[in-house]
Design a protein around this motif. Structure first.
Motif, PDB file in Angstrom:
ATOM      1  N   THR A 396       9.176  -2.410 -14.293  1.00  0.00           N
ATOM      2  CA  THR A 396       7.784  -1.917 -14.139  1.00  0.00           C
ATOM      3  C   THR A 396       7.234  -2.855 -15.194  1.00  0.00           C
ATOM      4  OG1 THR A 396       8.384  -0.278 -15.803  1.00  0.00           O
ATOM      5  CG2 THR A 396       7.998   0.435 -13.337  1.00  0.00           C
ATOM      6  N   ASP A 409       1.276  -2.433  -4.450  1.00  0.00           N
ATOM      7  CA  ASP A 409       1.702  -1.258  -3.706  1.00  0.00           C
ATOM      8  C   ASP A 409       2.820  -1.599  -2.902  1.00  0.00           C
ATOM      9  OD1 ASP A 409       0.330   1.193  -2.641  1.00  0.00           O
ATOM     10  OD2 ASP A 409       0.712   0.140  -0.874  1.00  0.00           O
ATOM     11  N   ILE A 412       5.941  -1.011  -5.528  1.00  0.00           N
ATOM     12  CA  ILE A 412       6.247   0.077  -6.015  1.00  0.00           C
ATOM     13  C   ILE A 412       6.823   0.823  -4.820  1.00  0.00           C
ATOM     14  CG2 ILE A 412       4.899   2.078  -6.474  1.00  0.00           C
ATOM     15  CD1 ILE A 412       2.837   0.691  -7.992  1.00  0.00           C
ATOM     16  N   GLU A 424       4.698   8.117  -7.431  1.00  0.00           N
ATOM     17  CA  GLU A 424       3.814   8.504  -8.796  1.00  0.00           C
ATOM     18  C   GLU A 424       4.403   8.433 -10.084  1.00  0.00           C
ATOM     19  OE1 GLU A 424       0.738   9.433  -8.384  1.00  0.00           O
ATOM     20  OE2 GLU A 424       1.045   8.938  -6.323  1.00  0.00           O
ATOM     21  N   LYS A 427       4.246   4.640 -10.982  1.00  0.00           N
ATOM     22  CA  LYS A 427       2.766   4.256 -11.340  1.00  0.00           C
ATOM     23  C   LYS A 427       2.494   4.743 -12.576  1.00  0.00           C
ATOM     24  CE  LYS A 427       1.009   4.246  -6.527  1.00  0.00           C
ATOM     25  NZ  LYS A 427       0.046   5.243  -5.325  1.00  0.00           N
ATOM     26  N   TYR A 431       1.373   2.328 -15.413  1.00  0.00           N
ATOM     27  CA  TYR A 431      -0.125   2.556 -16.040  1.00  0.00           C
ATOM     28  C   TYR A 431      -0.384   3.408 -16.974  1.00  0.00           C
ATOM     29  CZ  TYR A 431      -1.465   0.451 -11.676  1.00  0.00           C
ATOM     30  OH  TYR A 431      -1.375  -0.678 -10.529  1.00  0.00           O
ATOM     31  N   TYR A 436      -4.918   6.896 -11.801  1.00  0.00           N
ATOM     32  CA  TYR A 436      -4.675   5.679 -11.044  1.00  0.00           C
ATOM     33  C   TYR A 436      -5.427   5.730  -9.666  1.00  0.00           C
ATOM     34  CZ  TYR A 436      -2.316   2.325  -8.081  1.00  0.00           C
ATOM     35  OH  TYR A 436      -1.952   1.353  -7.435  1.00  0.00           O
ATOM     36  N   ARG A 438      -6.298   4.817  -6.335  1.00  0.00           N
ATOM     37  CA  ARG A 438      -5.468   4.258  -5.389  1.00  0.00           C
ATOM     38  C   ARG A 438      -6.287   3.122  -4.547  1.00  0.00           C
ATOM     39  NH1 ARG A 438      -1.987   8.551  -2.390  1.00  0.00           N
ATOM     40  NH2 ARG A 438      -1.030   9.810  -4.253  1.00  0.00           N
ATOM     41  N   ASN A 441      -6.542   0.279  -7.801  1.00  0.00           N
ATOM     42  CA  ASN A 441      -5.907  -0.076  -8.800  1.00  0.00           C
ATOM     43  C   ASN A 441      -6.258  -0.239 -10.200  1.00  0.00           C
ATOM     44  OD1 ASN A 441      -3.955  -0.183  -6.718  1.00  0.00           O
ATOM     45  ND2 ASN A 441      -3.117  -1.919  -7.067  1.00  0.00           N
TER      46      ASN A 441
END
Length: 619
Positions: A396, A409, A412, A424, A427, A431, A436, A438, A441
């Protein structure tokens, strides 16, 4: 532009430019085609399919409207050949037959040119000496190269050589050729004895690899020892002609191939370059050390859009690969990593498997992210929870650097599948504690810190805030730009504008010239394009034309926009007329004994002034 900090005599620079026609010189690098007053071709500094590189014979200037590169002949050679200012001036002077000793008035520059040229001269002599050593009689160097699978033709192509075990053989040879000891030492070919009583050859019992720059000059040497002595590879030290971090081995041969393929393969060793070249893979070069420098990365970017790193598969090679990837990414290169399925290095692989197999490996090279994922998978056991967590946390950090939502995307989802950790959760790791979105982004803060501050510490600096001065825009100039773009694209718009505005109403001289050309072209043709206009402009005016073409105009409510643009231009025109009238009236009012003609002129000005003010109010 040119850095004149080198203190060359300006008259000498002008003479060099005068004797080297920019069209003739650039034609050696780019296929140019005459287009009106200028020449066009595909830019040598970036990858393009439609020509946007223009050369002006009239102004002795080039400009690429795609990547923005521009300058005179000296700028072009500096960039195209990766040379500094002194070497560029020296090369162009050589092409023009200019004698620097007679023409340059700068002692400093004469000395620098002398030192560089002397190193080039001595290195060339040394390269010939080593080459003769290799081919004249049987020696360990020739046997080594033949055992490595090199052909005599390849050995000659790269000018390979051999340094004998003798401690002073080259030094004595160069002294006999008339070079003094300080010059030989300056070239980095000898080292001084510890007792300061003499010098000995730097390279002994080594296969010699001349390092040649893109203009064909020998700038340094690399030597591979025969036997178990250390260091295994030895390079020339830095000299007036050589900086290891600014050069690449084999680029003198690869540069033309790189231009065609827009891809360059970077390997670690001299033998990797030579073996691949012998097997027909010529878009290859080697870094002169394990890690790429930023200067080398910029040089690679100059020649190729994509760089494929093909270092050895051992641990040291992997570490060098990662450093090189990061440097290449920083300068904007597209980078991939080649992972050979068989063989430790490219030399060994291509000798065993051949050209086709190697190129298949290149096609399957990993992207930067995929390569780092592969390494992290090796470091962490994904069969365990701890290993999966460490893997995801490391990945990450890398993914945070991505700017493409599509890439983000895709990776991930890939990481979630391999680590068995939810999308999730990944993400959230990327972040943080933010919502978030979608769709785009983007991060959205859940809490607004100011909202929940105490009223006593909120906005405590409000009395120190200084208002920003409004930015003044030349609205009439922007209106002229937009109007020219709309008129170029549509003849109906042109006719609507022509009724109320003449090309004389364009106050900027270049805009006025473009408008005049536009008005004249529409008298003959139903359509006008940039090329037709460009044919009647010089290169600097063409640059302005392309800026006009990139200005943003509305796609809807065009009629309203036209009215606004015309009004803006007329308003500016009327304001200028108002100032002129006021100035003339002031001058006339100062006259004590006015003539009849002056009195009549005052009345005319007053009437015209009143009409003008009414027109301004309408706008």
């Amino acid at each position: 532009m040119i850095d004149m900090g080198n203190n060359f005599d300006e008259k000498l620079i002008d003479e060099i430019k005068l004797r080297n026609d920019i069209v003739a010189v650039i034609s050696k690098y780019v296929q140019l085609k005459k287009s009106g007053r200028n020449y066009v071709g595909l830019c040598p500094f970036h990858n393009e399919k439609t020509p946007s590189f223009m050369v002006s014979e009239e102004n002795q200037f080039y400009h690429c409207f795609g990547c923005g590169e521009k300058g005179d002949i000296i700028n072009f050679i500096m960039k195209a050949e990766n040379l500094d200012f002194v070497d560029t001036v020296s090369l162009l002077g050589e092409w023009a037959g200019i004698n620097f000793d007679k023409n340059s008035t700068s002692k400093q520059e004469n000395e620098e040119i002398y030192r560089k040229n002397k190193v080039y001269e001595i290195n060339r002599e040394a390269a010939l000496f080593y080459y003769k050593n290799l081919l004249d009689k049987k020696n360990g160097g020739l046997n080594y190269l033949l055992k490595r699978g090199l052909e005599i033709q390849t050995i000659k192509k790269f000018g390979l050589g051999y340094a004998h075990e003798d401690w002073e053989q080259l030094n004595k040879y160069l002294l006999c050729k008339g070079y003094n000891q300080n010059e030989i030492f300056m070239a980095g070919l000898v080292s001084e004895q510890k007792n300061k009583n003499g010098y000995y050859d730097r390279f002994r019992n080594r296969v010699m690899f001349p390092i040649i720059n893109t203009t064909g000059k020998v700038i340094a040497f690399g030597g591979r020892v025969l036997g178990d002595f250390q260091p295994k590879y030895l390079n020339s030290p830095e000299t007036p002609a050589f900086n290891k971090g600014n050069n690449l081995f084999g680029l003198n041969f690869a540069k033309n191939e790189v231009t065609q393929k827009h891809q360059i393969i970077v390997v670690e060793g001299y033998m990797d370059v030579i073996s691949l070249y012998q097997n027909g893979i010529k878009n290859v070069t080697a870094s002169l050390g394990t890690a790429l420098t930023k200067n080398q990365a910029n040089l690679l970017k100059r020649y190729a859009g994509e760089v494929v790193i093909a270092y050895d598969t051992d641990t040291a090679g992997q570490a060098a690969t990662l450093r090189g990837l990061d440097v290449l990414r920083e300068v904007g290169c597209k980078v991939r990593v080649l992972r050979l399925s068989q063989g430790k290095d490219p030399d060994e692989f291509v000798m065993k498997k051949g050209k086709v197999a190697f190129l298949e490996e290149v096609d399957n090279a990993l992207s930067l992210i995929d390569y780092k994922i592969m390494l992290l998978k090796k470091e962490n056991d994904l069969a365990t929870t701890e290993g999966s967590v460490k893997f995801v946390k490391s990945i990450t950090k890398i993914l945070k650097g991505l700017t493409s939502p599509v890439e983000m995307d895709a990776y991930i989802k890939k990481i979630a599948l391999e680590s068995r950790i939810s999308i999730e959760a990944i993400k959230s790791e990327i972040y943080g504690n933010n919502k978030y979105d979608r769709r785009n982004n983007e991060k959205k803060q859940i809490l607004d810190g100011n909202k929940y501050r105490s009223k006593h510490d909120r906005y405590t600096n409000k009395y120190e805030i200084q208002p920003l001065k409004p930015i003044e825009k030349n609205g009439h100039l922007e209106a002229q730009r937009c109007l020219l773009k709309l008129m170029t694209a549509n003849k109906e718009i042109f006719y609507k504008v022509k009724i109320v505005i003449s090309y004389e109403d364009f106050v900027d001289e270049t805009y006025k010239k473009i408008a005049q050309i536009l008005y004249e072209l529409y008298e003959k043709d139903d359509s006008v394009d940039l090329e037709k206009i460009s044919n009647q402009l010089n290169i600097k005016e063409i640059a302005i034309l392309h800026d006009i073409n990139h200005c943003i105009v509305p796609k809807e409510n065009v009629e309203k926009a036209l009215i606004d643009y015309v009004n803006s231009i007329q308003k500016h025109k009327f304001k200028n007329m108002k100032v002129d009238m006021e100035d003339e009236l002031k001058q006339l009012e100062k006259v004590e004994n006015k003539t009849k003609e002056q009195i009549v002129r005052i009345r005319e000005l007053c009437i015209d002034y009143e009409k003008l003010m009414k027109e301004l109010k309408k706008l």
